[in-house]
Scaffold this motif. Structure first.
Motif, PDB file in Angstrom:
ATOM      1  N   MET A 220       1.734   7.100 -13.460  1.00 32.83           N
ATOM      2  CA  MET A 220       2.359   5.857 -14.478  1.00 32.83           C
ATOM      3  C   MET A 220       3.583   6.314 -15.330  1.00 32.83           C
ATOM      4  N   THR A 221       3.665   7.520 -15.884  1.00 35.91           N
ATOM      5  CA  THR A 221       4.679   7.951 -16.648  1.00 35.91           C
ATOM      6  C   THR A 221       5.826   8.310 -15.611  1.00 35.91           C
ATOM      7  N   TYR A 222       5.652   8.753 -14.447  1.00 37.92           N
ATOM      8  CA  TYR A 222       6.945   8.965 -13.634  1.00 37.92           C
ATOM      9  C   TYR A 222       7.382   7.476 -13.170  1.00 37.92           C
ATOM     10  N   LEU A 223       6.345   6.574 -12.850  1.00 38.98           N
ATOM     11  CA  LEU A 223       6.801   5.071 -12.633  1.00 38.98           C
ATOM     12  C   LEU A 223       7.917   4.673 -13.742  1.00 38.98           C
ATOM     13  N   GLU A 224       7.157   4.630 -15.132  1.00 43.79           N
ATOM     14  CA  GLU A 224       8.316   4.160 -16.087  1.00 43.79           C
ATOM     15  C   GLU A 224       9.394   5.018 -16.245  1.00 43.79           C
ATOM     16  N   SER A 225       9.423   6.387 -15.761  1.00 44.65           N
ATOM     17  CA  SER A 225      10.618   7.081 -16.003  1.00 44.65           C
ATOM     18  C   SER A 225      11.727   6.535 -14.918  1.00 44.65           C
ATOM     19  N   LYS A 226      11.210   5.936 -13.813  1.00 44.32           N
ATOM     20  CA  LYS A 226      12.180   5.288 -12.887  1.00 44.32           C
ATOM     21  C   LYS A 226      12.287   3.736 -13.126  1.00 44.32           C
ATOM     22  N   GLN A 227      11.930   3.340 -14.354  1.00 40.08           N
ATOM     23  CA  GLN A 227      11.990   1.883 -14.802  1.00 40.08           C
ATOM     24  C   GLN A 227      11.394   0.990 -13.783  1.00 40.08           C
ATOM     25  N   PHE A 228       9.964   1.533 -13.325  1.00 37.65           N
ATOM     26  CA  PHE A 228       9.123   0.389 -12.759  1.00 37.65           C
ATOM     27  C   PHE A 228       8.117  -0.207 -13.553  1.00 37.65           C
ATOM     28  N   ILE A 229       7.797  -1.429 -13.441  1.00 38.11           N
ATOM     29  CA  ILE A 229       6.519  -1.950 -14.238  1.00 38.11           C
ATOM     30  C   ILE A 229       5.528  -2.252 -12.900  1.00 38.11           C
ATOM     31  N   HIS A 230       4.241  -1.879 -13.358  1.00 39.95           N
ATOM     32  CA  HIS A 230       3.410  -1.884 -12.201  1.00 39.95           C
ATOM     33  C   HIS A 230       2.835  -3.277 -12.271  1.00 39.95           C
ATOM     34  N   ARG A 231       2.225  -3.858 -13.264  1.00 42.58           N
ATOM     35  CA  ARG A 231       1.698  -5.261 -13.470  1.00 42.58           C
ATOM     36  C   ARG A 231       0.425  -5.456 -13.186  1.00 42.58           C
ATOM     37  N   ASP A 232      -0.209  -4.511 -12.265  1.00 44.18           N
ATOM     38  CA  ASP A 232      -1.716  -4.718 -11.917  1.00 44.18           C
ATOM     39  C   ASP A 232      -2.306  -3.396 -11.965  1.00 44.18           C
ATOM     40  N   LEU A 233      -1.874  -2.455 -12.935  1.00 44.74           N
ATOM     41  CA  LEU A 233      -2.846  -1.362 -12.983  1.00 44.74           C
ATOM     42  C   LEU A 233      -4.233  -1.393 -13.128  1.00 44.74           C
ATOM     43  N   ALA A 234      -5.464  -1.015 -12.298  1.00 44.82           N
ATOM     44  CA  ALA A 234      -6.774  -1.246 -12.490  1.00 44.82           C
ATOM     45  C   ALA A 234      -7.273  -0.005 -11.580  1.00 44.82           C
ATOM     46  N   ALA A 235      -8.427   0.090 -11.611  1.00 44.38           N
ATOM     47  CA  ALA A 235      -9.128   0.948 -10.896  1.00 44.38           C
ATOM     48  C   ALA A 235      -9.006   0.655  -9.267  1.00 44.38           C
ATOM     49  N   ARG A 236      -8.897  -0.824  -9.100  1.00 43.95           N
ATOM     50  CA  ARG A 236      -9.068  -1.328  -7.571  1.00 43.95           C
ATOM     51  C   ARG A 236      -7.654  -1.107  -6.873  1.00 43.95           C
ATOM     52  N   ASN A 237      -6.719  -0.799  -7.782  1.00 38.08           N
ATOM     53  CA  ASN A 237      -5.301  -0.420  -7.190  1.00 38.08           C
ATOM     54  C   ASN A 237      -5.215   1.002  -7.313  1.00 38.08           C
ATOM     55  N   CYS A 238      -5.892   2.121  -7.393  1.00 37.44           N
ATOM     56  CA  CYS A 238      -5.946   3.427  -7.199  1.00 37.44           C
ATOM     57  C   CYS A 238      -6.807   3.746  -6.123  1.00 37.44           C
ATOM     58  N   LEU A 239      -6.276   4.986  -5.512  1.00 32.25           N
ATOM     59  CA  LEU A 239      -7.025   5.596  -4.264  1.00 32.25           C
ATOM     60  C   LEU A 239      -7.245   7.002  -4.502  1.00 32.25           C
ATOM     61  N   VAL A 240      -8.345   7.776  -3.569  1.00 30.98           N
ATOM     62  CA  VAL A 240      -8.665   8.897  -4.184  1.00 30.98           C
ATOM     63  C   VAL A 240      -8.651   9.782  -2.919  1.00 30.98           C
ATOM     64  N   ASP A 241      -8.160  10.846  -2.875  1.00 29.20           N
ATOM     65  CA  ASP A 241      -7.714  11.647  -1.634  1.00 29.20           C
ATOM     66  C   ASP A 241      -9.009  12.536  -1.561  1.00 29.20           C
ATOM     67  N   GLY A 242      -9.065  13.463  -0.411  1.00 30.41           N
ATOM     68  CA  GLY A 242     -10.017  14.430  -0.031  1.00 30.41           C
ATOM     69  C   GLY A 242     -10.480  15.277  -1.045  1.00 30.41           C
ATOM     70  N   ASN A 243      -9.545  15.721  -2.086  1.00 33.96           N
ATOM     71  CA  ASN A 243      -9.705  16.494  -3.049  1.00 33.96           C
ATOM     72  C   ASN A 243      -9.927  16.067  -4.424  1.00 33.96           C
ATOM     73  N   GLY A 244     -10.244  14.726  -4.388  1.00 35.16           N
ATOM     74  CA  GLY A 244     -10.595  13.861  -5.504  1.00 35.16           C
ATOM     75  C   GLY A 244      -9.541  13.860  -6.597  1.00 35.16           C
ATOM     76  N   THR A 245      -8.324  13.886  -6.177  1.00 33.13           N
ATOM     77  CA  THR A 245      -7.067  13.296  -6.909  1.00 33.13           C
ATOM     78  C   THR A 245      -6.742  11.992  -6.635  1.00 33.13           C
ATOM     79  N   VAL A 246      -6.524  11.299  -7.881  1.00 35.25           N
ATOM     80  CA  VAL A 246      -6.385   9.811  -7.948  1.00 35.25           C
ATOM     81  C   VAL A 246      -4.791   9.435  -7.968  1.00 35.25           C
ATOM     82  N   LYS A 247      -4.508   8.699  -7.139  1.00 35.31           N
ATOM     83  CA  LYS A 247      -3.012   8.117  -6.787  1.00 35.31           C
ATOM     84  C   LYS A 247      -2.784   6.820  -7.349  1.00 35.31           C
ATOM     85  N   VAL A 248      -1.989   6.165  -7.781  1.00 35.54           N
ATOM     86  CA  VAL A 248      -1.819   4.800  -8.224  1.00 35.54           C
ATOM     87  C   VAL A 248      -1.138   4.312  -6.773  1.00 35.54           C
ATOM     88  N   THR A 249      -1.473   2.933  -6.453  1.00 34.99           N
ATOM     89  CA  THR A 249      -0.800   2.335  -5.419  1.00 34.99           C
ATOM     90  C   THR A 249      -0.274   0.930  -5.847  1.00 34.99           C
TER      91      THR A 249
END
Length: 582
Positions: A457-486
């Motif tokens: 989210m810090t990176y998104l804000e640095s690029k002047q993006f507003i997400h508007r629907d940040l929530a656990a349902r809008n994040c995904l988890v890769d095979g190593n357990g890293t969480v990514k925003v979508t």
């Protein structure tokens, strides 16, 4: 083992007893290392230390200060000092002023904690109250500000990473991974081979030349040729829990990697040892710096550069083990920004395998690109967005960050429109929290999940993006357990009031008063939506689960806030509540 910095026999006061008495004061053998201060039983006759009685990690220390003696204090307890950490004060009594000053000075030099105290209690906590201010709550804020010449704790700045100039046009780079061309414009990369940069107009794809030809290469697959730190044992974008997973999977005594510390500008050596604990243990050593800017793990062995330091400890054991085997997180290449140097994807190259679910704009399916690359394909339902605006927006959505789901490309020449993204095998974070964690998660795991999201989210804000629907349902988890925003970059949505994936006009349970009352979205409303942190620590519970949307709007506007989840300590909860200030 970690080299001892100081050792001394001190009197220690028990922290467990509610009432103080002579029985609370016992002699302990204190040992200060680069990682912690520990205290032991000891045999006074043989002058030999025995079993470990307790310890405090240096990174948890918030304050080290003197303590004013109580009235009628015996001589042996005149020179007290306190170490303040999460669990409260640790009271230690030195034999004289010189020894006390030496230990306070050294503790301040080796302790790094960005969550330092602004105030402290100059007197003891005794018999249920603070003797200095008479407060009866042990966690009460201190009554004396650390701002006097003799009281102010001077914490050294963390060491800066070694200076290195990034690649530039004309510079030689080394391939960290193999890369097979996916389009006619691409250039093949062979791991550890050297290439010359010709053009860098696209952040994600650079034009380069090998010995025979030119083409485009993914910029995150190469490093500057002279960057030794980047090439070998440095595991970029690896957190503590991921490092431990890598080391335990490798299961080699002396397996190690170097990663970014949680403290900005610092590095940590993570080391696996089979000695001692059953199944082995992971140790983490901060790379410290001297006043002259040299790097060290053992204070007696400083070096000008980190590669020199690592080389020394690969041949000399000054920790729990010698650094014997390099363990890398680079077995799998990172995601590329796009599938080759193309953005418009031919839908004929996509194979649909199975449905993953239904999102805001249509069905999401798992599939393959050109029969071999895993992808997620969002099939955009007609009428759910302004397609012309989306095509324009897609041109600036080529963002690349380890904690954002990578957008590979789009299919806009036919209908329906497709959005092709990275596929993450552990799926939705919300489902992962509720069902995917097979055993009780550690607080470190939960904190790392929140850290992943905040960095994306810090990176998104640095690029002047507003997400508007940040929530656990809008994040995904890769095979190593890293969480990514979508699902970011949604300015192409038709409805200005934006129908969220929760099904309402906007995500009420994740929205601040200005959104609930005026539909006013901003980067600040994205911060409020760190209700996601509450979701993580409650393992996927529904925020305000007993209230309906109308009740939430009314009560949040009046000041209602979510309660502290059981797995969140007060410090974590204070971070949550700081996101929910009006």
């Amino acid at each position: 083992m970690s080299e001892n910095i100081l050792e001394e026999i001190f009197i220690k006061r028990s922290q467990q007893k509610k009432k103080t008495s002579p029985l609370n004061y016992k002699e302990r053998w204190f040992v200060l290392t680069q990682e912690k201060i520990a205290y032991y039983d000891f045999d006074p006759d043989k002058k030999k230390r025995k079993g470990l009685r307790g310890s405090v990690d240096l990174e948890k220390i918030k304050c080290v200060e003197t303590v004013q003696p109580e009235p009628n204090t015996p001589r042996e307890r005149m020179y007290a000092f306190q170490i303040i950490y999460d669990e409260g004060p640790l009271y230690i009594f030195a034999k004289n002023e010189d020894v006390r000053a030496q230990w306070i000075k050294k503790l301040k030099e080796v302790s790094f904690n960005k969550d330092l105290m602004q105030k402290y209690h100059p007197c003891f906590w005794a018999d249920g109250l603070w003797l200095c201010c008479q407060q009866e709550v042990k966690q009460a804020m201190g009554c004396k500000v650390l701002d006097g010449k003799n009281e102010k704790t001077i914490w050294p700045l963390p060491p800066q990473p070694p200076e290195s100039s990034g690649p530039s046009v004309g510079m030689a780079v080394i391939a960290e991974y193999n890369y097979k061309p996916m389009t006619a414009q691409d250039l093949e990369l062979i791991k550890d081979e050297q290439y010359t940069i010709l053009e860098m107009s696209d952040t994600n794809w650079w034009r380069a030349r090998d010995k025979y030809k030119e083409g485009y290469i993914p910029s995150n697959y190469v490093v500057a040729a002279e960057s030794e730190l980047e090439r070998f044992w440095y595991s970029k974008n690896t957190n503590r829990s991921q490092a431990e997973k890598l080391l335990r999977t490798e299961n080699k005594d002396g397996g190690f990697l170097v990663r970014d510390s949680s403290k900005a500008g610092k590095y940590t050596v993570s080391l696996f040892s089979k000695g001692g604990e059953s199944g082995g243990s992971c140790r983490h050593y901060n790379i410290c710096t001297t006043a002259q800017g040299q790097f060290y793990l053992a204070e007696k062995h400083p070096f000008t550069t980190i590669p020199e330091l690592i080389n020394y400890h690969q041949h000399n054991a000054a920790m729990v083990s010698r650094l014997k085997y390099i363990v890398s997180n680079r077995a799998r290449p990172p995601s590329t920004a796009g599938l080759g140097y193309v953005w418009e994807i031919d839908p004929r190259d996509l194979t649909f395998i199975k449905e993953l679910g239904t999102g805001q704009f249509g069905v999401v399916k798992y599939g393959k690109w050109q029969g071999q690359h895993d992808v997620a394909i969002k099939m955009i339902r007609e009428g759910s967005m302004s397609e012309d605006d989306f095509i324009e927006e897609a041109k600036i959505m080529k963002l690349r960050h380890e904690n954002l789901v990578q957008l590979y490309g789009v299919c806009t020449k036919t209908r329906p429109i497709y959005i092709v993204t990275e596929f993450l095998s552990n799926g939705c974070l919300l489902t992962y929290l509720r069902e995917g964690l097979k055993q009780h998660p550690t607080t470190v795991q939960l904190l790392e999940m929140c850290k992943d999201v905040s960095e994306g989210m810090t990176y998104l804000e640095s690029k002047q993006f507003i997400h508007r629907d940040l929530a656990a349902r809008n994040c995904l988890v890769d095979g190593n357990g890293t969480v990514k925003v979508t699902d970011f970059g949604l300015s192409y949505v038709l409805d200005d009031e934006y129908t969220s994936s929760a099904g309402s006009k906007f995500p009420v349970r994740w929205s601040p008063p200005e959104v609930l009352l005026y539909c006013k979205f901003s980067s600040k409303s994205d911060i409020w939506a760190y209700v996601l942190m509450w979701e993580v620590y409650s393992l996927g519970r529904l925020p305000y689960e007993r209230l309906n949307n109308t009740e939430i709007v009314e009560q949040v506007s009046r000041g209602l806030r979510l309660y502290r989840p059981q797995l969140a300590n007060e410090k974590v909860y204070s971070i949550m509540t700081s996101c929910w200030l009006e």
